[in-house]
Design a protein around this motif. Structure first.
Motif, mmCIF file in Angstrom:
data_model
loop_
_atom_site.group_PDB
_atom_site.id
_atom_site.type_symbol
_atom_site.label_atom_id
_atom_site.label_comp_id
_atom_site.label_asym_id
_atom_site.label_seq_id
_atom_site.Cartn_x
_atom_site.Cartn_y
_atom_site.Cartn_z
ATOM 1 N N GLU B 78 -1.962 39.637 36.647
ATOM 2 C CA GLU B 78 -0.862 39.808 36.044
ATOM 3 C C GLU B 78 0.107 39.024 36.696
ATOM 4 N N GLN B 79 1.160 38.488 35.810
ATOM 5 C CA GLN B 79 2.241 37.662 36.138
ATOM 6 C C GLN B 79 1.880 36.674 37.115
ATOM 7 N N GLY B 80 1.198 35.501 36.696
ATOM 8 C CA GLY B 80 0.864 34.636 37.786
ATOM 9 C C GLY B 80 1.971 33.553 38.234
ATOM 10 N N PRO B 81 2.312 33.225 39.199
ATOM 11 C CA PRO B 81 3.189 32.020 39.584
ATOM 12 C C PRO B 81 2.802 30.936 38.792
ATOM 13 N N VAL B 82 3.735 29.951 38.682
ATOM 14 C CA VAL B 82 3.454 28.787 37.912
ATOM 15 C C VAL B 82 2.509 27.909 38.771
ATOM 16 N N GLU B 83 2.600 28.224 40.139
ATOM 17 C CA GLU B 83 1.654 27.207 41.017
ATOM 18 C C GLU B 83 0.152 27.498 40.736
ATOM 19 N N VAL B 84 -0.137 28.609 39.871
ATOM 20 C CA VAL B 84 -1.573 28.705 39.492
ATOM 21 C C VAL B 84 -2.009 27.552 38.582
ATOM 22 N N LEU B 85 -1.173 26.911 38.115
ATOM 23 C CA LEU B 85 -1.580 25.682 37.159
ATOM 24 C C LEU B 85 -2.063 24.529 38.278
ATOM 25 N N LYS B 86 -1.632 24.418 39.479
ATOM 26 C CA LYS B 86 -2.084 23.508 40.397
ATOM 27 C C LYS B 86 -3.471 23.901 40.687
ATOM 28 N N LEU B 87 -3.923 25.194 40.863
ATOM 29 C CA LEU B 87 -5.199 25.502 41.329
ATOM 30 C C LEU B 87 -6.301 25.181 39.982
ATOM 31 N N VAL B 88 -5.690 25.374 38.680
ATOM 32 C CA VAL B 88 -6.343 25.035 37.637
ATOM 33 C C VAL B 88 -6.730 23.443 37.476
ATOM 34 N N ARG B 89 -5.618 22.712 37.862
ATOM 35 C CA ARG B 89 -5.773 21.352 37.885
ATOM 36 C C ARG B 89 -6.883 20.902 38.984
ATOM 37 N N ASP B 90 -6.500 21.605 40.276
ATOM 38 C CA ASP B 90 -7.275 20.847 41.175
ATOM 39 C C ASP B 90 -8.689 21.400 41.111
ATOM 40 N N HIS B 91 -8.824 22.373 40.588
ATOM 41 C CA HIS B 91 -10.308 22.899 40.384
ATOM 42 C C HIS B 91 -11.051 22.821 39.199
ATOM 43 N N GLN B 229 -10.595 17.230 13.343
ATOM 44 C CA GLN B 229 -11.961 16.841 12.990
ATOM 45 C C GLN B 229 -12.345 15.811 13.944
ATOM 46 N N PHE B 230 -11.768 15.418 14.736
ATOM 47 C CA PHE B 230 -12.403 14.337 15.763
ATOM 48 C C PHE B 230 -12.690 15.028 17.332
ATOM 49 N N GLY B 231 -12.170 16.021 17.980
ATOM 50 C CA GLY B 231 -12.855 16.309 19.151
ATOM 51 C C GLY B 231 -12.395 15.439 20.316
ATOM 52 N N ASN B 232 -11.125 14.594 20.332
ATOM 53 C CA ASN B 232 -11.116 13.884 21.332
ATOM 54 C C ASN B 232 -9.914 14.276 22.589
ATOM 55 N N LEU B 233 -9.966 15.855 22.223
ATOM 56 C CA LEU B 233 -9.044 16.341 23.542
ATOM 57 C C LEU B 233 -10.125 16.640 24.527
ATOM 58 N N ASP B 234 -9.811 16.563 25.738
ATOM 59 C CA ASP B 234 -10.815 17.164 26.976
ATOM 60 C C ASP B 234 -10.209 17.931 27.776
ATOM 61 N N GLY B 235 -10.886 18.738 28.462
ATOM 62 C CA GLY B 235 -10.126 19.642 29.681
ATOM 63 C C GLY B 235 -9.426 19.130 30.560
ATOM 64 N N GLU B 236 -9.642 17.806 31.105
ATOM 65 C CA GLU B 236 -8.800 17.171 32.088
ATOM 66 C C GLU B 236 -7.370 16.699 31.373
ATOM 67 N N THR B 237 -7.410 16.310 30.174
ATOM 68 C CA THR B 237 -5.998 16.064 29.681
ATOM 69 C C THR B 237 -5.245 17.313 29.559
ATOM 70 N N ILE B 238 -5.966 18.459 28.975
ATOM 71 C CA ILE B 238 -5.311 19.691 29.047
ATOM 72 C C ILE B 238 -4.544 20.221 30.190
ATOM 73 N N ARG B 239 -5.365 20.299 31.413
ATOM 74 C CA ARG B 239 -5.074 20.598 32.795
ATOM 75 C C ARG B 239 -3.898 19.663 33.106
ATOM 76 N N ALA B 240 -3.884 18.301 32.596
ATOM 77 C CA ALA B 240 -2.954 17.463 33.404
ATOM 78 C C ALA B 240 -1.526 17.772 32.792
ATOM 79 N N HIS B 241 -1.571 17.939 31.427
ATOM 80 C CA HIS B 241 -0.389 18.252 30.640
ATOM 81 C C HIS B 241 0.263 19.629 31.123
ATOM 82 N N LEU B 242 -0.427 20.348 31.265
ATOM 83 C CA LEU B 242 -0.316 21.882 31.628
ATOM 84 C C LEU B 242 0.379 21.804 33.335
ATOM 85 N N ALA B 243 -0.131 20.995 34.090
ATOM 86 C CA ALA B 243 0.415 20.989 35.444
ATOM 87 C C ALA B 243 1.643 20.415 35.456
#
Lengths: 160, 311
Positions: B78-91, B229-243
């Motif tokens: 609950e109530q994660g700090p924004v630094e959690v997004l570093k973990l998401v990106r790094d791992h 209808q393209f599906g050109n978004l990937d997980g790495e791009t998502i994580r980079a944007h959220l970081a």
């Protein structure tokens, strides 16, 4: 220009004081506004800004940058919460502007009222310095309404 | 059904998560540390790890070992700090649950069930997150600027729901940014990789270029879904944007394309952002807003994130 292409923000100017309101998005063209402001001190009231999207943020950052380049001494007043959220996300969304006052979320535990209240920067900073959140009288029941967000997150822009 | 480990140093939370998972998915083993979890990994194991444990322990080893066995790691707290997004990106994490225990009772078992089913593409999108029978609104833009008219219509409909101005604003922002990405970041020609087309000129969208926006609400959730209808978004791009949310010195991208902030803004406006990625075929992004939270109440600095990838 269709109705959906029309700018949806308003600008009122009286001397060195401007009021910006409405929606800031790709139709806003704030860069055009920046060209009309040269030097000196300007106060910009942001209380009536209701929305800003990612393209609006870029436009806003360019606007601030243009004013800084023109040597404008900018004070932002009564900043709407939507603007504070962007300033907390990106340092450039505040730039070098001075924030005189801004809106912050409050909630009253006594009567359940929730809403935005104006906070004066010079009054809140001493509280934040000792780890306290601002309080305000509830506009409905006059009990003390508490600040309703994370202190270290919502006021982050003041440390920039 | 893949086995589940709950890794949490606080026994009370550990047990609460265990009950949530056991009642909504299947048995879960309760553990105190990441090291203990590494020792218990079996093929396909999903480890649900508390944020504090993830930040203190050897998360990299757990992620590596779990994935080597076809399993995965879900961060939970609950109530994660924004630094959690570093973990998401790094791992390269795909799941973060930051809702409280009550909301997690809906969220965690659903995530585990979708994973166990092998993927999200069962034809169900936003309906999965709403009570049965909740009315859905649908819009399909036929030109790039059609997005603006759709957003105006969505805002009018949201206002008629009687929800708070803040929830309404968040919902409009999610619809705005997800729709803009789907229109402008989809490949303009089949087989091409394309990101950030010029946004100024209005142009018609071909049938394949037209994304679909659907949204609906029940008593507790407002859900907005955008599908291309393209599906050109990937997980790495998502994580980079959220970081970008971790580094406040991020600058908006210059030029006439996107500002590069939309995904992060949609994420911060949501209580939960869910991606169903089907490379080459479909990207579905769903923003969920918890209407049960107080309109001006405290939300987590880091909303929940789920990236399901169909391979």
């Amino acid at each position: 220009m269709t109705s959906s292409d029309a700018p949806t923000f308003t600008l009122t100017r009286a001397g060195d004081r401007l009021e910006l309101g409405g929606r800031i998005d790709e139709r806003s063209q704030l860069a055009d506004l920046a060209r009309t402001i040269t030097g000196g001190a300007i106060t910009l009231d942001l209380a009536a800004v209701t929305y800003i999207n990612s393209l609006g943020v870029r436009d806003w950052v360019s606007f601030l940058r243009a004013l800084a380049t023109a040597g404008v001494d900018l004070t932002l007043e009564r900043c709407a919460e939507v603007m504070i959220l962007q300033m907390n996300m990106i340092v450039d969304a505040r730039g070098s502007a001075r924030i005189a006052s801004f809106f912050a979320p409050f909630a009253c535990d006594a009567c359940g009222w929730e809403g935005s209240q104006l906070v004066v920067t010079d009054q809140v900073q001493p509280l934040l310095a000792v780890g306290r959140a601002p309080e305000t009288p509830c506009p409905e029941c006059q009990q003390q309404a508490r600040f309703a967000d994370f202190v270290d997150r919502y006021f982050l822009f003041l440390s920039a | 059904m893949p086995p589940v480990l709950v890794v949490h140093g606080d026994r009370k939370t550990q047990r609460a998560l265990g009950r949530v998972i056991t009642s909504g998915y299947g048995p879960a083993m309760l553990l105190d540390t990441i090291e203990a979890a590494c020792a218990e990994l079996a093929p396909g194991t999903v480890a649900v790890v508390g944020l504090a444990e993830a930040m203190a322990g050897d998360l990299g080893a757990l992620v590596r070992d779990a994935r080597a066995g076809g399993g995965d790691v879900i961060l939970c707290g609950e109530q994660g700090p924004v630094e959690v997004l570093k973990l998401v990106r790094d791992h390269a994490l795909t799941h973060v649950v930051t809702t409280d225990a009550v909301a997690a009772a809906d969220e965690l078992p659903l995530v585990l069930r979708i994973r166990a089913s092998g993927g999200p593409l069962d034809g169900v999108g936003v309906e999965r997150y709403l009570a049965h029978g909740a009315p859905l609104h649908q819009h399909v833009p036929i030109s790039t600027h059609g997005r603006l008219g759709i957003l105006a219509a969505v805002r009018d409909d949201l206002a008629s729901l009687g929800i708070s101005a803040r929830h309404e604003r968040h919902a409009a922002l999610i619809a705005d940014e997800l729709l803009a990405n789907a229109i402008h970041d989809a490949p303009s020609r089949a087989g091409t990789v394309h990101r950030g087309s010029v946004r100024d000129p209005d142009r018609p969208l071909s049938a394949r270029e037209r994304p679909r926006l659907r949204w609906g609400a029940d008593g507790r959730t407002l859900a907005i879904e955008v599908t291309d209808q393209f599906g050109n978004l990937d997980g790495e791009t998502i994580r980079a944007h959220l970081a970008k949310l971790v580094d406040r010195s991020t600058k908006p991208r210059e030029g006439n394309g996107g500002a590069g902030l939309g995904l992060a803004m949609a994420y911060t406006a949501a209580s939960q952002l869910v991606f169903h990625l089907c490379p080459g075929r479909m990207t579905q992004a769903i923003g969920l807003i918890d209407l049960r939270s107080r309109p001006d109440g405290v939300r987590s600095a880091v909303p929940s994130l789920h990236v399901f990838i169909e391979t």
